[in-house]
Design an enzyme around this catalytic site. Structure first.
Site, PDB file in Angstrom:
ATOM      1  N   SER A 124       0.843  -1.194   0.000  1.00 24.62           N
ATOM      2  CA  SER A 124       0.000   0.000   0.000  1.00 24.62           C
ATOM      3  C   SER A 124       0.877   1.243   0.000  1.00 24.62           C
ATOM      4  O   SER A 124       2.034   1.207   0.444  1.00 24.62           O
ATOM      5  CB  SER A 124      -0.884   0.003   1.250  1.00 24.62           C
ATOM      6  N   LYS A 161       2.427  -2.671   6.514  1.00 26.04           N
ATOM      7  CA  LYS A 161       2.779  -2.527   5.097  1.00 26.04           C
ATOM      8  C   LYS A 161       4.226  -2.066   4.921  1.00 26.04           C
ATOM      9  O   LYS A 161       4.894  -2.448   3.949  1.00 26.04           O
ATOM     10  CB  LYS A 161       1.804  -1.569   4.414  1.00 26.04           C
ATOM     11  N   TYR A 197      -1.704  -0.400  10.571  1.00 24.33           N
ATOM     12  CA  TYR A 197      -1.759  -0.774   9.151  1.00 24.33           C
ATOM     13  C   TYR A 197      -0.512  -0.285   8.416  1.00 24.33           C
ATOM     14  O   TYR A 197       0.118  -1.046   7.662  1.00 24.33           O
ATOM     15  CB  TYR A 197      -3.020  -0.192   8.517  1.00 24.33           C
TER      16      TYR A 197
END
Length: 244
Positions: A136, A153, A149
């Site tokens: 991402s 990533k 998150y």
């Protein structure tokens, strides 16, 4: 451009919905033999109705032992797309142990485990292979309420590079794709607030979010021999977000 994926056996995680489901459909249309992995049996059942011949495996990738049992005997795999992921949006000061543990279990640990299974099989066969990790833009930018998150990533990007270094001598290429917001049904719902969407769109030089096919096309290219000299890369699909 013919990507010559026909006859290759591909495994896709997070295959029940969104980007993963579209990857399965594109690979199936290209003539690949696909193994679709999801934790939701109903999604797999409907996928098979759309793409007859697709093999399915229903397993929760957060469960190491269940994953080993489900995929340990999956057989020869040439191409792997690690797409499964979870996202718990919490302010940094409110991050919970449960959100942390689940996020790293699915977004990073499962990538290691599934990639080990596939890579060991490739090495035992003496066969070349390709792994694509779906990362991402959040791996390289600090986004409010995305502390866990973003961390998963960011770790995935670095893991991708290490895998490329260690697996390259075995003729296994490993790359990541790093999309911006993607207009899956979930993405559309999450960014339906015009004010919220504008704040992100103002940071994207092309002025739009990604469509699912933008991400899928990039992944298929990386899976193909057309990208045979590309490994260890993190490929933005972000309209220029990371360039700003």
């Amino acid at each position: 451009m013919d990507l010559r994926l026909a006859g290759r056996r591909a495994l896709v995680t997070g295959a029940g919905k969104g980007i993963g489901r579209s990857i399965v459909k594109a690979l199936h249309a290209a003539g690949a033999r696909v193994v679709a992995v999801s934790r939701t049996q109903a999604d797999l059942d409907s996928l098979v109705r759309e793409c007859p011949g697709v093999e399915t495996v229903c397993v929760d990738l957060a469960d190491w032992e269940a994953t080993e049992q489900a995929l340990g005997g999956v057989g020869p795999v040439d191409l792997l797309v690690n797409n499964a992921a979870v996202a718990f949006l919490q302010p940094f000061l409110e991050v919970t142990k449960e959100a942390y543990d689940m996020s790293f279990s699915v977004n990073l640990r499962a990538v290691i485990q599934v990639s080990q299974i596939v890579a060991r099989g490739l090495i035992a066969r003496g066969a070349p292979g390709v792994i694509v990790n779906v990362s991402s833009q959040a791996s390289q930018r600090g986004l409010t309420n995305h502390s866990v998150y973003c961390s998963t990533k960011g770790a995935l990007d670095t893991l991708t590079k290490v895998m490329a270094v260690e697996l390259g001598p075995h003729k296994i290429r490993v790359n990541a794709v790093n999309p911006t917001v993607v207009m899956t049904p979930m993405g559309q719902a999450a960014w339906s607030d015009p004010q919220k969407a504008k704040a992100m769109l103002d940071r994207i030089p092309l002025g739009r979010f990604a469509e699912v096919e933008n991400v899928v096309d990039t992944i298929l290219f990386l899976l193909s021999d057309r990208s045979s000299m590309t490994t260890g890369s993190t490929v933005p699909v972000d309209g220029g977000f990371l360039a700003t």
